[in-house]
Design an enzyme around this catalytic site. Structure first.
Site, PDB file in Angstrom:
ATOM      1  N   GLY A  46      -6.364   9.905  -8.716  1.00  0.00           N
ATOM      2  CA  GLY A  46      -5.800   9.679  -7.391  1.00  0.00           C
ATOM      3  C   GLY A  46      -5.208   8.297  -7.372  1.00  0.00           C
ATOM      4  O   GLY A  46      -4.490   7.921  -8.285  1.00  0.00           O
ATOM      5  N   GLU A  47      -5.549   7.524  -6.394  1.00  0.00           N
ATOM      6  CA  GLU A  47      -5.049   6.156  -6.304  1.00  0.00           C
ATOM      7  C   GLU A  47      -6.256   5.227  -6.178  1.00  0.00           C
ATOM      8  O   GLU A  47      -6.954   5.230  -5.167  1.00  0.00           O
ATOM      9  CB  GLU A  47      -4.095   6.054  -5.106  1.00  0.00           C
ATOM     10  CG  GLU A  47      -3.529   4.668  -4.890  1.00  0.00           C
ATOM     11  CD  GLU A  47      -3.000   4.019  -6.164  1.00  0.00           C
ATOM     12  OE1 GLU A  47      -2.141   4.608  -6.841  1.00  0.00           O
ATOM     13  OE2 GLU A  47      -3.472   2.921  -6.488  1.00  0.00           O
ATOM     14  N   SER A  48      -6.460   4.444  -7.237  1.00  0.00           N
ATOM     15  CA  SER A  48      -7.674   3.628  -7.306  1.00  0.00           C
ATOM     16  C   SER A  48      -7.766   2.624  -6.149  1.00  0.00           C
ATOM     17  O   SER A  48      -8.855   2.348  -5.641  1.00  0.00           O
ATOM     18  CB  SER A  48      -7.737   2.904  -8.648  1.00  0.00           C
ATOM     19  OG  SER A  48      -6.571   2.138  -8.853  1.00  0.00           O
ATOM     20  N   CYS A  78      -8.694   8.946 -14.873  1.00  0.00           N
ATOM     21  CA  CYS A  78      -7.500   8.217 -14.419  1.00  0.00           C
ATOM     22  C   CYS A  78      -7.843   7.122 -13.394  1.00  0.00           C
ATOM     23  O   CYS A  78      -8.367   6.091 -13.777  1.00  0.00           O
ATOM     24  CB  CYS A  78      -6.445   9.190 -13.914  1.00  0.00           C
ATOM     25  SG  CYS A  78      -4.800   8.474 -13.965  1.00  0.00           S
ATOM     26  N   ARG A 107      -3.633  -0.783 -15.414  1.00  0.00           N
ATOM     27  CA  ARG A 107      -3.105   0.269 -14.518  1.00  0.00           C
ATOM     28  C   ARG A 107      -1.666   0.610 -14.883  1.00  0.00           C
ATOM     29  O   ARG A 107      -0.916  -0.268 -15.299  1.00  0.00           O
ATOM     30  CB  ARG A 107      -3.106  -0.207 -13.060  1.00  0.00           C
ATOM     31  CG  ARG A 107      -4.434  -0.154 -12.386  1.00  0.00           C
ATOM     32  CD  ARG A 107      -4.291  -0.638 -10.945  1.00  0.00           C
ATOM     33  NE  ARG A 107      -3.664   0.338 -10.074  1.00  0.00           N
ATOM     34  CZ  ARG A 107      -2.746   0.046  -9.150  1.00  0.00           C
ATOM     35  NH1 ARG A 107      -2.331  -1.179  -8.985  1.00  0.00           N
ATOM     36  NH2 ARG A 107      -2.258   0.996  -8.393  1.00  0.00           N
ATOM     37  N   ILE A 134      -0.926  11.043 -15.835  1.00  0.00           N
ATOM     38  CA  ILE A 134      -0.068  10.830 -14.660  1.00  0.00           C
ATOM     39  C   ILE A 134      -0.206   9.377 -14.197  1.00  0.00           C
ATOM     40  O   ILE A 134      -1.254   8.988 -13.675  1.00  0.00           O
ATOM     41  CB  ILE A 134      -0.459  11.791 -13.505  1.00  0.00           C
ATOM     42  CG1 ILE A 134      -0.405  13.254 -13.968  1.00  0.00           C
ATOM     43  CG2 ILE A 134       0.466  11.572 -12.297  1.00  0.00           C
ATOM     44  CD1 ILE A 134      -1.031  14.239 -12.996  1.00  0.00           C
ATOM     45  N   ARG A 135       0.861   8.611 -14.431  1.00  0.00           N
ATOM     46  CA  ARG A 135       0.793   7.170 -14.127  1.00  0.00           C
ATOM     47  C   ARG A 135      -0.575   6.606 -14.534  1.00  0.00           C
ATOM     48  O   ARG A 135      -1.296   5.981 -13.740  1.00  0.00           O
ATOM     49  CB  ARG A 135       1.067   6.903 -12.651  1.00  0.00           C
ATOM     50  CG  ARG A 135       2.530   7.140 -12.287  1.00  0.00           C
ATOM     51  CD  ARG A 135       2.828   6.852 -10.830  1.00  0.00           C
ATOM     52  NE  ARG A 135       2.569   5.458 -10.477  1.00  0.00           N
ATOM     53  CZ  ARG A 135       3.364   4.433 -10.793  1.00  0.00           C
ATOM     54  NH1 ARG A 135       4.443   4.627 -11.493  1.00  0.00           N
ATOM     55  NH2 ARG A 135       3.057   3.228 -10.422  1.00  0.00           N
ATOM     56  N   HIS A 170      -6.322  13.687 -17.298  1.00  0.00           N
ATOM     57  CA  HIS A 170      -6.909  14.551 -16.269  1.00  0.00           C
ATOM     58  C   HIS A 170      -7.342  15.917 -16.824  1.00  0.00           C
ATOM     59  O   HIS A 170      -6.615  16.897 -16.644  1.00  0.00           O
ATOM     60  CB  HIS A 170      -5.868  14.842 -15.185  1.00  0.00           C
ATOM     61  CG  HIS A 170      -5.441  13.666 -14.383  1.00  0.00           C
ATOM     62  ND1 HIS A 170      -6.077  13.284 -13.234  1.00  0.00           N
ATOM     63  CD2 HIS A 170      -4.415  12.804 -14.549  1.00  0.00           C
ATOM     64  CE1 HIS A 170      -5.465  12.235 -12.724  1.00  0.00           C
ATOM     65  NE2 HIS A 170      -4.452  11.924 -13.501  1.00  0.00           N
ATOM     66  N   GLU A 172      -9.297  17.846 -15.577  1.00  0.00           N
ATOM     67  CA  GLU A 172      -9.485  18.729 -14.422  1.00  0.00           C
ATOM     68  C   GLU A 172      -8.205  19.488 -14.079  1.00  0.00           C
ATOM     69  O   GLU A 172      -8.233  20.433 -13.295  1.00  0.00           O
ATOM     70  CB  GLU A 172      -9.990  17.933 -13.208  1.00  0.00           C
ATOM     71  CG  GLU A 172      -8.996  16.986 -12.528  1.00  0.00           C
ATOM     72  CD  GLU A 172      -8.854  15.629 -13.227  1.00  0.00           C
ATOM     73  OE1 GLU A 172      -9.306  15.474 -14.375  1.00  0.00           O
ATOM     74  OE2 GLU A 172      -8.257  14.721 -12.607  1.00  0.00           O
TER      75      GLU A 172
END
Ligand code: GLN
Length: 191
Positions: A46-48, A78, A107, A134-135, A170, A172
């Site tokens: 997600g977004e840390s 991630c 990051r 992903i990024r 990921h 998942e």
């Protein structure tokens, strides 16, 4: 055994689905009571920065940090890897992490051309896996007691330190649940 997946932001549903697919009870957790009720924790992608801020707002930041310190088995993918790292590079001003993992993570490390990509990696003890990045961050530096389980583009992308597992990618988001199985069998159930 019951695994909690931190459900503040990110792809927690996919982690719950992957764990359920291998027969493990998995629940979404976001309150202190829920976090205290599980035997292991997953920090999703997600977004840390957002996850860390929401953990502060929901007043579970210090609890999670302490649980990791006390040896709760934890797996982060991630953004989860970033949140587990003791130090990060290219974070936003004042970005906090739970820490526990003696690494420096960078990051958004893979840069523009390969911002998001899929690639085959060789995961120690598991074998070859198709991995989705992903990024994604990579591990820039590993400290003592950290075992590198997989690398890509010359950098560690899967690491383990005791009861802590972290991947830049990921699992998942794929149908191969080998990494979740590794977490459950080798880390959660290991004495
Ligand atoms: N770049 C994101 C971050 O810094 C991580 C991306 C992801 O989890 N797919 O948190």
């Amino acid at each position: 055994m019951r695994v909690g997946v931190l459900a503040l932001q990110g792809d927690f549903r996919e982690h719950i689905a992957a764990l359920s697919a291998i027969g493990v009870e998995a629940i979404a957790v976001k309150t202190a009571e829920e976090i205290n009720s599980v035997d292991a924790l997953v920090l999703p992608g997600g977004e840390s920065t957002t996850i860390a801020k929401l953990a502060r707002i929901f007043e579970v930041f210090d609890l999670i940090k302490q649980k990791i310190k006390d040896g709760l088995p934890v797996y982060g993918s991630c953004a989860g890897l970033i949140l587990l790292s003791n130090k990060i590079l290219d974070g936003i001003e004042g970005q906090e992490t739970f820490g526990g993992l003696n690494v420096i993570a960078r990051r958004n490390a893979f840069g523009r051309q390969v911002d998001s990509f899929e690639g085959e990696i060789d995961f120690k003890g598991v074998g070859k896996l198709n991995s989705v990045f992903i990024r994604a961050p990579w591990v820039e530096e590993v400290g003592t007691e950290v075992e590198v389980l997989a690398s890509s583009h010359g950098h560690p992308v899967a690491v383990r330190q005791g009861k802590i597992l972290a991947t830049s990618f990921h699992p998942e988001l794929t149908d191969n649940h080998a990494v979740h199985r590794y977490f459950v069998e080798e880390i959660c159930k290991a004495r």
